[in-house]
Design a protein around this motif. Structure first.
Motif, short mmCIF file in Angstrom:
data_model
loop_
_atom_site.label_atom_id
_atom_site.label_comp_id
_atom_site.label_asym_id
_atom_site.label_seq_id
_atom_site.Cartn_x
_atom_site.Cartn_y
_atom_site.Cartn_z
N UNK A 74 71.01 117.25 -39.07
CA UNK A 74 72.05 117.93 -38.30
C UNK A 74 71.80 119.43 -38.38
N UNK A 75 71.00 119.94 -37.44
CA UNK A 75 70.60 121.35 -37.41
C UNK A 75 71.00 121.96 -36.07
N UNK A 76 71.17 123.28 -36.04
CA UNK A 76 71.49 123.93 -34.76
C UNK A 76 70.41 123.66 -33.72
N UNK A 77 70.83 123.50 -32.48
CA UNK A 77 69.91 123.21 -31.39
C UNK A 77 70.43 123.91 -30.13
N UNK A 78 69.64 124.84 -29.61
CA UNK A 78 70.02 125.58 -28.41
C UNK A 78 69.42 124.88 -27.20
N UNK A 79 70.18 123.97 -26.60
CA UNK A 79 69.70 123.17 -25.47
C UNK A 79 69.86 123.95 -24.18
N UNK A 80 68.78 124.06 -23.43
CA UNK A 80 68.80 124.80 -22.17
C UNK A 80 68.73 123.89 -20.95
N UNK A 81 68.35 122.64 -21.18
CA UNK A 81 68.30 121.66 -20.08
C UNK A 81 68.27 120.27 -20.68
N UNK B 233 58.58 118.87 -44.70
CA UNK B 233 58.97 117.73 -43.87
C UNK B 233 60.33 117.88 -43.19
N UNK B 234 61.07 118.94 -43.52
CA UNK B 234 62.41 119.10 -42.97
C UNK B 234 62.59 120.47 -42.35
N UNK B 235 63.68 120.60 -41.58
CA UNK B 235 64.02 121.88 -41.00
C UNK B 235 63.30 122.22 -39.72
N UNK B 236 62.51 121.30 -39.19
CA UNK B 236 61.72 121.57 -37.99
C UNK B 236 62.50 121.23 -36.72
N UNK B 237 61.93 121.62 -35.60
CA UNK B 237 62.54 121.27 -34.31
C UNK B 237 62.61 119.77 -34.14
N UNK C 61 65.80 114.87 -33.34
CA UNK C 61 66.12 113.49 -33.72
C UNK C 61 67.54 113.39 -34.27
N UNK C 62 67.98 114.43 -34.97
CA UNK C 62 69.37 114.45 -35.43
C UNK C 62 70.35 114.48 -34.27
N UNK C 63 70.02 115.24 -33.24
CA UNK C 63 70.85 115.31 -32.03
C UNK C 63 70.92 113.94 -31.35
N UNK C 64 69.77 113.29 -31.20
CA UNK C 64 69.76 111.96 -30.60
C UNK C 64 70.61 110.99 -31.44
N UNK D 9 68.17 106.48 -29.20
CA UNK D 9 67.06 106.07 -30.06
C UNK D 9 65.72 106.63 -29.61
N UNK D 10 65.73 107.73 -28.90
CA UNK D 10 64.46 108.33 -28.47
C UNK D 10 63.68 108.86 -29.67
N UNK D 11 62.37 108.93 -29.50
CA UNK D 11 61.54 109.60 -30.50
C UNK D 11 61.25 111.01 -29.99
#
Length: 306
Positions: free
Chosen positions: A80-87, A110-114, A119-122, A128-130
């Protein structure tokens, strides 16, 4: 599961559905095996036996894309990390990556990446997308990363190794480029004795084709504000190409020198454009400049038109 719609292009001669979907659409053999057993395969709106279906010019196929049930297939941990979705739509996601974040996890990180964030957002949305990025950005480069929700969509936008989308960057470079507009066409390869540093290298020495188009938007105080577009996506391509002209990115401590005005290379992936592989709509996505680059541009190029 995601419902996919595939329209065969004009001039496509008759061939089995399996052959078309694997060779031209990019589904894997394991995906085909799952697809043909879903019982929901349709050709031109009518239920069909996927195994025995022949397809040709103009046919429309619809089917459900189901993920493997083996959780070990996807070892990236959702976070559960911040995600700036533009589309976002059912097939694609475009995210504005901040400085300091890796796109993919490493064994030692292994953590903290985009990838963890996406995957946390999904997961929070019950999807269930990869993670299928169409391209990458360096850790300290900010801006847009385009991500496919299905491997087939990734294949359609990178078919035959050709990226079917356009990336535009804004950068602040040191010095003055040789011309206002130009193309840097110099092969790039890894420097001897380094796992990170790249350099311009001849093809016979391992260099791979790399082309960068640039346009100087403004110059001031020994700096150049530059808009760039890539034909290829080599590691550190813009950084290496600008440094090869004697104009490294401001703050680039690998190909230039550190600078007190910015704690990283001044490079931002500002825009993505592409023809949507499913809807065929023309898409153009923008990401605003991060504060560190905005401050430099405002102070050094107050009248620049970006």
């Amino acid at each position: 599961m995601t419902r996919l719609i595939v329209k065969l292009p004009a001039g496509c001669t008759e061939l089995p559905a399996r052959a078309y979907l694997i060779r031209h659409y990019g589904i894997s053999n394991s995906q085909w095996k799952r697809l043909k057993h879903t019982g929901d395969f349709r050709k031109n709106g009518l239920s069909a036996n996927a195994t025995h279906t022949m397809v040709q010019n103009g046919d429309i196929l619809t089917f459900e894309s189901e993920k493997p049930r083996n959780p070990d297939a996807y070892p990236i941990e959702p976070q559960d990390l911040p995600l700036d979705i533009r589309y976002e739509d059912n097939f694609l996601l475009a995210v504005n990556k901040p400085a300091g974040q890796l796109v993919h996890p490493l064994t030692v990180e292994p953590k903290g990446t985009l990838a963890n964030a996406v995957l946390g957002y999904y997961q929070r949305r019950g999807e269930t997308h990869h993670f299928h990025p169409l391209h990458r950005l360096d850790r300290q480069t900010t801006g847009l990363v385009l991500i496919a929700k299905e491997p087939q969509i990734q294949h359609m936008l990178t078919k035959n190794g050709e990226k079917r989308f356009h990336r535009f960057y804004l950068a602040v470079a040191c010095g003055t480029l040789p011309t206002v507009e130009g193309t840097i066409d110099k092969p790039i390869g890894r420097s001897d004795g380094s796992f990170i540093r790249q350099e311009v290298r001849a093809p016979e020495d391992g260099g791979k084709a790399a082309r960068t188009h640039y346009c100087v938007l403004a110059t001031s105080g020994g700096l150049s504000l530059v808009r760039l577009a890539l034909d290829t996506g080599r590691t550190h391509q813009i950084r290496v190409h600008l440094a090869s002209l004697g104009c490294p990115l401001l703050g680039d401590d690998l190909y230039g020198t550190p600078d007190a005005r910015i704690a990283r290379q001044a490079l931002h992936a500002a825009q993505l454009s592409f023809r949507h592989p499913i809807t065929h709509a023309d898409c153009c996505i923008n990401a605003p400049l991060p504060p560190d680059m905005q401050a430099i541009i405002t102070s050094s190029f107050p009248f620049a038109s970006i």
